[in-house]
Design an enzyme around this catalytic site. Structure first.
Site, short mmCIF file in Angstrom:
data_model
loop_
_atom_site.label_atom_id
_atom_site.label_comp_id
_atom_site.label_asym_id
_atom_site.label_seq_id
_atom_site.Cartn_x
_atom_site.Cartn_y
_atom_site.Cartn_z
N GLY A 20 15.60 -1.68 9.61
CA GLY A 20 14.37 -2.36 9.21
C GLY A 20 14.63 -3.74 8.63
O GLY A 20 13.89 -4.69 8.90
N TYR A 56 10.04 12.62 -2.01
CA TYR A 56 11.47 12.97 -1.98
C TYR A 56 11.97 13.08 -0.54
O TYR A 56 13.14 12.89 -0.26
CB TYR A 56 11.72 14.29 -2.69
CG TYR A 56 11.56 14.23 -4.20
CD1 TYR A 56 12.26 13.30 -4.97
CD2 TYR A 56 10.72 15.12 -4.87
CE1 TYR A 56 12.12 13.24 -6.34
CE2 TYR A 56 10.57 15.08 -6.25
CZ TYR A 56 11.27 14.13 -6.98
OH TYR A 56 11.13 14.08 -8.34
N CYS A 384 -3.08 2.97 -10.08
CA CYS A 384 -3.70 4.16 -9.48
C CYS A 384 -3.75 5.29 -10.50
O CYS A 384 -4.52 5.21 -11.46
CB CYS A 384 -2.98 4.53 -8.19
SG CYS A 384 -3.96 5.61 -7.12
N GLY A 386 -1.70 5.74 -12.75
CA GLY A 386 -1.33 5.07 -14.00
C GLY A 386 -2.54 4.51 -14.72
O GLY A 386 -2.64 4.58 -15.95
N MET A 387 -3.49 3.94 -13.96
CA MET A 387 -4.74 3.48 -14.56
C MET A 387 -5.54 4.66 -15.09
O MET A 387 -6.12 4.61 -16.18
CB MET A 387 -5.57 2.70 -13.54
CG MET A 387 -6.87 2.14 -14.13
SD MET A 387 -8.20 1.85 -12.92
CE MET A 387 -9.16 3.36 -13.10
N GLN A 388 -5.59 5.73 -14.31
CA GLN A 388 -6.35 6.91 -14.72
C GLN A 388 -5.78 7.52 -15.99
O GLN A 388 -6.52 7.99 -16.86
CB GLN A 388 -6.38 7.93 -13.57
CG GLN A 388 -7.14 7.41 -12.35
CD GLN A 388 -7.04 8.33 -11.14
OE1 GLN A 388 -6.52 9.44 -11.24
NE2 GLN A 388 -7.53 7.87 -10.00
N HIS A 510 -3.48 -0.68 -5.35
CA HIS A 510 -2.01 -0.81 -5.34
C HIS A 510 -1.62 -2.26 -5.08
O HIS A 510 -1.36 -2.64 -3.93
CB HIS A 510 -1.41 0.09 -4.26
CG HIS A 510 -1.48 1.54 -4.56
ND1 HIS A 510 -0.41 2.26 -5.07
CD2 HIS A 510 -2.50 2.43 -4.45
CE1 HIS A 510 -0.78 3.52 -5.24
NE2 HIS A 510 -2.04 3.64 -4.88
N GLU A 512 1.09 -3.78 -5.57
CA GLU A 512 2.46 -3.94 -5.09
C GLU A 512 2.52 -4.06 -3.57
O GLU A 512 3.46 -4.63 -3.01
CB GLU A 512 3.34 -2.78 -5.56
CG GLU A 512 3.09 -1.43 -4.91
CD GLU A 512 1.99 -0.60 -5.55
OE1 GLU A 512 1.93 0.62 -5.28
OE2 GLU A 512 1.17 -1.18 -6.29
#
Length: 539
Positions: A20, A56, A384, A386-388, A510, A512
């Site tokens: 890639g 994972y 996401c 994390g905000m919640q 998101h 990022e």
């Protein structure tokens, strides 16, 4: 003659050699010469897309503007090229088979026996050409996932063989990425794995035009000559890909090896210009010569595998370079965190990022990390989930709603400050059914969010089923947590911020996913700056 040229990148010996990155680096060099380039990835697994795969298993699931859940390599393509990808840039075996079987059920094959050859290979070839036929691109680079010799990859390689035969020698090109290992005991580089890899590829009817050899040590001229002789390629088509300090060095290393020149020569393309990589070099200069350093605690549940947060760590690299600041990420498992050990685990942090995720495991640790950042005025960024978590923590510890929760974690909570979106409540299928892709967001003038972006209307990418419960909005705003980014159509809360905190931002989207080398995301840039200011204040 075809208007679009097609380049295929295959890999051998072992996985994780960096197909890639090589594909993205070549694309960057061609783009810098003035060509319009895109890259697609063919993944040989039977899932329709990676959206339901455990991080994972697969690492990060990268989401495009049009809502495709894709391989993390598409993130590299976008970060290097600065151009968006789409559904057509990531194809899986599952999607190919699903399309063919659906056509068979519809009677499209008129009663014929449906087989891998020609039906599956024809569908693969159709997907190879889709981006080229759009008329947008001079060159389409296709990365074939997996290794030569894998059973799963055989239909793709057969399709490439047929495609090359149909298109002709000057409209297609195959680059084979291989490994030249260094045996410490013998104190020498060994070419045998490369020879066997090329032999395996040749058995499928494909002979590589260019070999890119991953190596820890420089390849001597005699060794290049040996590889060229035994693998039947031109000596100037044996390209060294030595281990780099950062993946962002690779385009310059490939330019030094003249990979782009070899490609243009074999495709009979006249070079428009020498590659213009000045802005890339400026970025690298800032990245490698930071003036300061910050420590960021990244709190998540998949931290044992950093690839699960690949776009976040790359966004920090971009933002760090913009601030001429080295960002050191410390990976903190949210399952370790409890109220009595927060100082031990997070006391070092100049900034705390609570990462996205799903499910109840590690949730209370994330909420505890939010509380630590809020109470100690540490720059905080939640993405996401994390905000919640920030919303839940504020409800419990400021609004006094001790049992506040998300209905994802507790369907019967008395205070569902995070609730399932109405549009999701009757959805039964898991795959591809979340709120996915780019949506508009309007920012409140005078807010920190507006100051960060410098404009009122933005578009950001999403991947979620749950949202802020607007029934509680007035309570939050009264106590100082403000909703400063709102979807104009659904009124969904996209951004929350704290009024009385130096930097406390939560985004449902998101960011990022839209950070690139030449356009670092503004939230990450300002978060790193806030962390840098916080670090200076501690001294």
């Amino acid at each position: 003659m075809s208007a679009t040229k097609y380049i295929f990148v295959t890999g051998g010996v072992t996985s994780s050699l960096g197909k890639g990155i090589v594909a993205a680096s070549l694309a960057k060099l061609l783009q810098a010469r003035g060509f319009s380039v895109t890259i697609q990835k063919f993944d040989p697994y039977l899932n329709i897309d990676p959206g339901t795969l455990n991080p994972y298993e697969h690492g990060e699931c990268y989401v495009t503007d049009d809502g495709a859940e894709t391989d993390l390599d598409l993130g590299h393509y976008e970060r290097f090229l600065g151009t968006p990808t789409s559904q057509g840039n990531n194809i899986t075996t599952g999607r190919i088979y699903n399309t063919v079987i659906t056509k068979e059920r519809q009677g499209a094959f008129l009663g014929k026996t449906v087989q891998v050859v020609p039906h599956i290979t024809d569908e693969i070839k159709r997907n190879i050409q889709l981006l080229g036929e759009s008329g947008k691109y001079d060159i389409v680079i296709t990365e074939i996932g997996g290794c030569v010799g894998d059973i799963e990859s055989l239909p793709f390689l057969e399709a490439v063989r047929q495609f090359r035969w149909e298109m002709g020698p000057t409209d297609t090109l195959v680059i084979h990425l291989t490994l030249v290992p260094y045996l410490n005991a013998a104190k020498e580089l060994k070419t045998k794995p490369t020879q066997h890899s090329v032999k395996l590829l040749s058995e499928t009817g494909i002979h590589p035009d260019i070999l890119v050899c991953r190596t820890e040590h420089p390849l001597p001229a005699e060794l290049r000559k040996k590889v060229a002789l035994f693998c039947n390629v031109n000596i100037n088509s044996v390209i060294e890909s030595i281990d780099a300090e950062t993946i962002y060095d690779v385009p310059l290393l490939m330019k030094k090896e003249k990979l782009d020149e070899r490609v243009l020569s074999k495709l009979k393309l006249s070079s428009k210009n020498e590659p213009d990589l000045e802005s890339w070099k400026v970025f690298l200069g800032k990245l490698k010569n930071p003036l300061s350093e910050v420590n960021i605690a990244l709190v998540g549940k998949y931290v044992e595998l950093p690839d699960a947060y690949k776009s976040i760590s790359e966004a920090f690299i971009h933002a760090g370079a913009m601030n001429e600041c080295k960002v050191k990420i410390r990976w903190i498992s949210s399952e370790q965190l409890q109220k009595d050990n927060l100082q031990h685990h997070l006391g070092f942090a100049d900034g705390i990022l609570v990462a996205p995720g799903f499910g109840e495991r590690g949730l209370e640790g994330k909420i505890a990390a939010v509380e630590f950042a809020r109470e100690n005025n540490i720059p905080f960024f939640g993405i996401c989930l994390g905000m919640q978590c920030a919303v839940i923590e504020f409800a419990r510890n400021v609004l006094g709603l001790k049992d506040a929760n998300s209905t994802e974690m507790n369907k019967d909570t008395a205070n569902p400050v995070i609730n399932m979106m109405e549009s999701q409540k009757n959805v039964t299928m898991k795959g591809g059914t979340m709120r996915l892709g780019a949506y508009p967001c309007e920012l409140t003038k005078g807010s920190k969010a507006h100051a960060i972006y410098g404009k009122s209307k933005i578009m950001e990418r999403h991947r979620h089923r749950y949202e802020f419960n607007n029934k509680y909005l007035k309570q939050y705003e009264k106590e100082g947590m403000l909703a400063t980014g709102i979807n104009p159509e659904t009124k969904l809360v996209e951004i929350v911020e704290l009024r009385d905190h130096p930097f406390f931002i939560g985004s449902q989207f998101h960011p990022e996913l839209k950070s690139t080398v030449e356009n670092p995301h503004p939230i990450f840039v300002k978060f790193v700056k806030a962390a840098n200011d916080f670090a200076k204040g501690k001294k």
